[in-house]
Design a protein around this motif. Structure first.
Motif, PDB file in Angstrom:
ATOM      1  N   ALA A  89       1.126  -1.230   0.003  1.00 30.65           N
ATOM      2  CA  ALA A  89      -0.056   0.087  -0.187  1.00 30.65           C
ATOM      3  C   ALA A  89       0.722   1.634   0.126  1.00 30.65           C
ATOM      4  O   ALA A  89       1.044   2.420  -0.542  1.00 30.65           O
ATOM      5  N   ARG A  90       2.655   2.016   0.899  1.00 29.79           N
ATOM      6  CA  ARG A  90       2.757   2.677   1.107  1.00 29.79           C
ATOM      7  C   ARG A  90       3.647   3.091  -1.055  1.00 29.79           C
ATOM      8  O   ARG A  90       3.727   3.847  -0.924  1.00 29.79           O
ATOM      9  N   ALA A  91       4.096   1.637  -1.069  1.00 25.06           N
ATOM     10  CA  ALA A  91       4.472   1.974  -2.444  1.00 25.06           C
ATOM     11  C   ALA A  91       3.306   2.567  -3.924  1.00 25.06           C
ATOM     12  O   ALA A  91       3.285   3.473  -4.508  1.00 25.06           O
ATOM     13  N   VAL A  92       2.180   1.944  -3.386  1.00 23.10           N
ATOM     14  CA  VAL A  92       0.992   2.373  -4.309  1.00 23.10           C
ATOM     15  C   VAL A  92       0.908   3.880  -3.699  1.00 23.10           C
ATOM     16  O   VAL A  92       0.970   5.059  -5.510  1.00 23.10           O
ATOM     17  N   LEU A  93       0.758   4.480  -2.854  1.00 26.05           N
ATOM     18  CA  LEU A  93       1.038   5.742  -2.526  1.00 26.05           C
ATOM     19  C   LEU A  93       1.546   6.390  -2.620  1.00 26.05           C
ATOM     20  O   LEU A  93       1.392   7.891  -3.145  1.00 26.05           O
ATOM     21  N   ASP A  94       2.618   6.013  -3.054  1.00 23.73           N
ATOM     22  CA  ASP A  94       4.282   7.197  -2.959  1.00 23.73           C
ATOM     23  C   ASP A  94       4.070   7.246  -4.828  1.00 23.73           C
ATOM     24  O   ASP A  94       4.371   8.372  -5.316  1.00 23.73           O
ATOM     25  N   ARG A  95       3.445   6.212  -5.414  1.00 18.99           N
ATOM     26  CA  ARG A  95       3.679   6.454  -6.782  1.00 18.99           C
ATOM     27  C   ARG A  95       2.462   7.994  -7.006  1.00 18.99           C
ATOM     28  O   ARG A  95       2.510   8.472  -7.829  1.00 18.99           O
ATOM     29  N   LEU A  96       1.544   6.818  -6.403  1.00 16.87           N
ATOM     30  CA  LEU A  96       0.249   8.070  -6.524  1.00 16.87           C
ATOM     31  C   LEU A  96       0.720   9.782  -6.174  1.00 16.87           C
ATOM     32  O   LEU A  96       0.647  10.444  -6.980  1.00 16.87           O
ATOM     33  N   ALA A  97       1.019   9.749  -4.746  1.00 14.27           N
ATOM     34  CA  ALA A  97       1.822  11.520  -4.738  1.00 14.27           C
ATOM     35  C   ALA A  97       2.973  11.858  -5.867  1.00 14.27           C
ATOM     36  O   ALA A  97       2.966  13.196  -6.474  1.00 14.27           O
ATOM     37  N   ALA A  98       3.773  10.765  -6.609  1.00 15.66           N
ATOM     38  CA  ALA A  98       4.633  11.265  -7.966  1.00 15.66           C
ATOM     39  C   ALA A  98       4.069  11.576  -9.092  1.00 15.66           C
ATOM     40  O   ALA A  98       4.230  12.657  -9.914  1.00 15.66           O
ATOM     41  N   GLU A  99       2.689  10.871  -9.285  1.00 10.34           N
ATOM     42  CA  GLU A  99       2.047  11.289 -10.711  1.00 10.34           C
ATOM     43  C   GLU A  99       0.846  12.023 -10.345  1.00 10.34           C
ATOM     44  O   GLU A  99      -0.202  12.668 -11.688  1.00 10.34           O
ATOM     45  N   HIS A 100      -0.197  11.679  -9.673  1.00  9.60           N
ATOM     46  CA  HIS A 100      -1.486  12.415  -9.588  1.00  9.60           C
ATOM     47  C   HIS A 100      -1.727  14.407  -8.968  1.00  9.60           C
ATOM     48  O   HIS A 100      -0.858  14.445  -7.709  1.00  9.60           O
ATOM     49  N   PRO A 101      -2.197  15.109  -9.287  1.00 13.66           N
ATOM     50  CA  PRO A 101      -1.946  16.384  -9.273  1.00 13.66           C
ATOM     51  C   PRO A 101      -2.865  17.104  -7.796  1.00 13.66           C
ATOM     52  O   PRO A 101      -2.658  17.775  -7.400  1.00 13.66           O
ATOM     53  N   ASP A 102      -3.550  15.844  -7.344  1.00 17.93           N
ATOM     54  CA  ASP A 102      -4.210  15.490  -5.924  1.00 17.93           C
ATOM     55  C   ASP A 102      -3.405  15.251  -5.291  1.00 17.93           C
ATOM     56  O   ASP A 102      -3.966  15.225  -3.240  1.00 17.93           O
ATOM     57  N   VAL A 103      -2.448  14.780  -4.980  1.00 15.78           N
ATOM     58  CA  VAL A 103      -1.747  14.382  -4.126  1.00 15.78           C
ATOM     59  C   VAL A 103      -0.546  14.678  -3.893  1.00 15.78           C
ATOM     60  O   VAL A 103       0.105  15.314  -4.768  1.00 15.78           O
TER      61      VAL A 103
END
Length: 327
Positions: free
Chosen positions: A240-254
């Protein structure tokens, strides 16, 4: 515009070289619960005691219902009820005796029986003060502050020392008193109490007003970031941490991902007000189901941190607070 019932302007009070109250200004409208919030030693009690004419100001003006309480304290004696932080009665006096005694100080006192009913004290009318519980003593102190039929009541650290149930019961009573038409100045160092009861408030720190407004307005004025906290079992935490770290790098709302200290399995994701709509689909796509999901609500503690740069400690007493001013 409605004329304020209480006006404090540029109030200053010192004790020798120590400044207890420094340029404090606020106004209280009729019929509201107005909070004076801050940590211990901030200058809250000195402010209201000066307002009530119990202390002499070194500067500024204070008015209650148009009367200058510094020039003529007696002018507000019958208009202002005061429940002070350390007020106490003789252990042997009964509830009924105390009310009758205080009623004799006023030309037009309230009906003691009505106050007993309002504050749930009727069944304790013959009980001695020393045998009352903490909550019952606080209810009696409110009754004594109201016995003179005041238009304005000062309630200073009303729930200090009470257990959570007694504290919430006392909050209900304060709202009940306000509903009778009494304007209330509530002095407190409890954030939750201020958020629950106050229509408007000032936050005082080191003798100065650092924030003022409605609780909801002060919180809304903070930055627009939102935080979502998700909790996973040990085997799902790292994926889950890996998924959310990628999300922070790619998603403008994170904008950020962190793990709160001392909370195993939790991951905090910060972003725009739409951050929740980014987190849930990303976890669903990875077939990761959290044990818990919650959004973090801003509080007045966040306001205090934003305006002072330090966390709020309700037991903190600054070294520069004046001796004798305990709140």
């Amino acid at each position: 515009m409605t004329q304020p019932v209480v006006e404090v302007t540029n109030l200053r009070k010192t004790y020798g070289p120590k400044v207890a109250v420094d340029d404090v200004t606020f106004a209280v409208r009729p019929g509201e619960i107005f909070g004076i919030l801050g940590p211990n030693g901030a200058g809250k009690t000195t402010t209201v005691e000066t307002l009530a004419g119990l202390r002499r100001a070194d500067g500024g003006t204070v008015r209650v219902l148009g009367r200058d309480t510094q020039r003529d304290p007696a002018a507000v004696k019958d208009l202002l009820g005061v429940q002070l932080q350390e007020a106490a009665l003789h252990d042997k006096i009964t509830v009924g005796e105390a009310l009758r005694l205080f009623a004799g100080f006023y030309p037009n006192p309230a009906d003691p029986d009505e106050l007993l009913a309002l504050l749930d004290l009727t069944e304790h009318v013959d009980k001695q003060f020393g045998r009352l519980s903490g909550g019952q003593k606080q209810r009696l102190s409110i009754a004594l502050a109201l016995i003179g039929n005041p238009e304005v009541a000062i309630l200073d650290e009303l729930t200090t020392g009470l257990d959570p149930q007694a504290r919430r019961s006392t909050w209900d009573l304060v709202e009940r008193v306000r509903d009778t038409g009494v304007t209330i100045l509530l002095v407190t160092h409890f954030m939750e109490e201020a958020e629950r009861l106050c229509d408007r408030l000032v936050v005082i720190d080191a003798g100065r007003v650092v924030a003022d407004g409605t609780p909801s307005g002060l919180i809304a004025d903070l930055d627009t970031d939102r935080t979502v906290v998700v909790r996973f079992t040990d085997d799902a935490h790292e994926p889950a941490r890996a998924v959310l770290d990628r999300l922070a790098a790619e998603h403008p709302d994170v904008t950020g991902v962190a793990e709160p200290n001392g909370v195993p399995g939790e991951i905090a994701v910060t972003g725009t007000p739409r951050v929740l709509f980014a987190v849930v689909p990303a976890l669903a796509a990875a077939d990761l189901v959290p044990d818990d999901v919650r959004t973090v609500t801003r509080t007045l503690e966040d306001v205090f941190l934003a305006v002072t740069g330090r966390t709020y400690d309700q037991d903190d007493e600054p070294a520069h607070a004046a001796e004798g001013d305990r709140s």
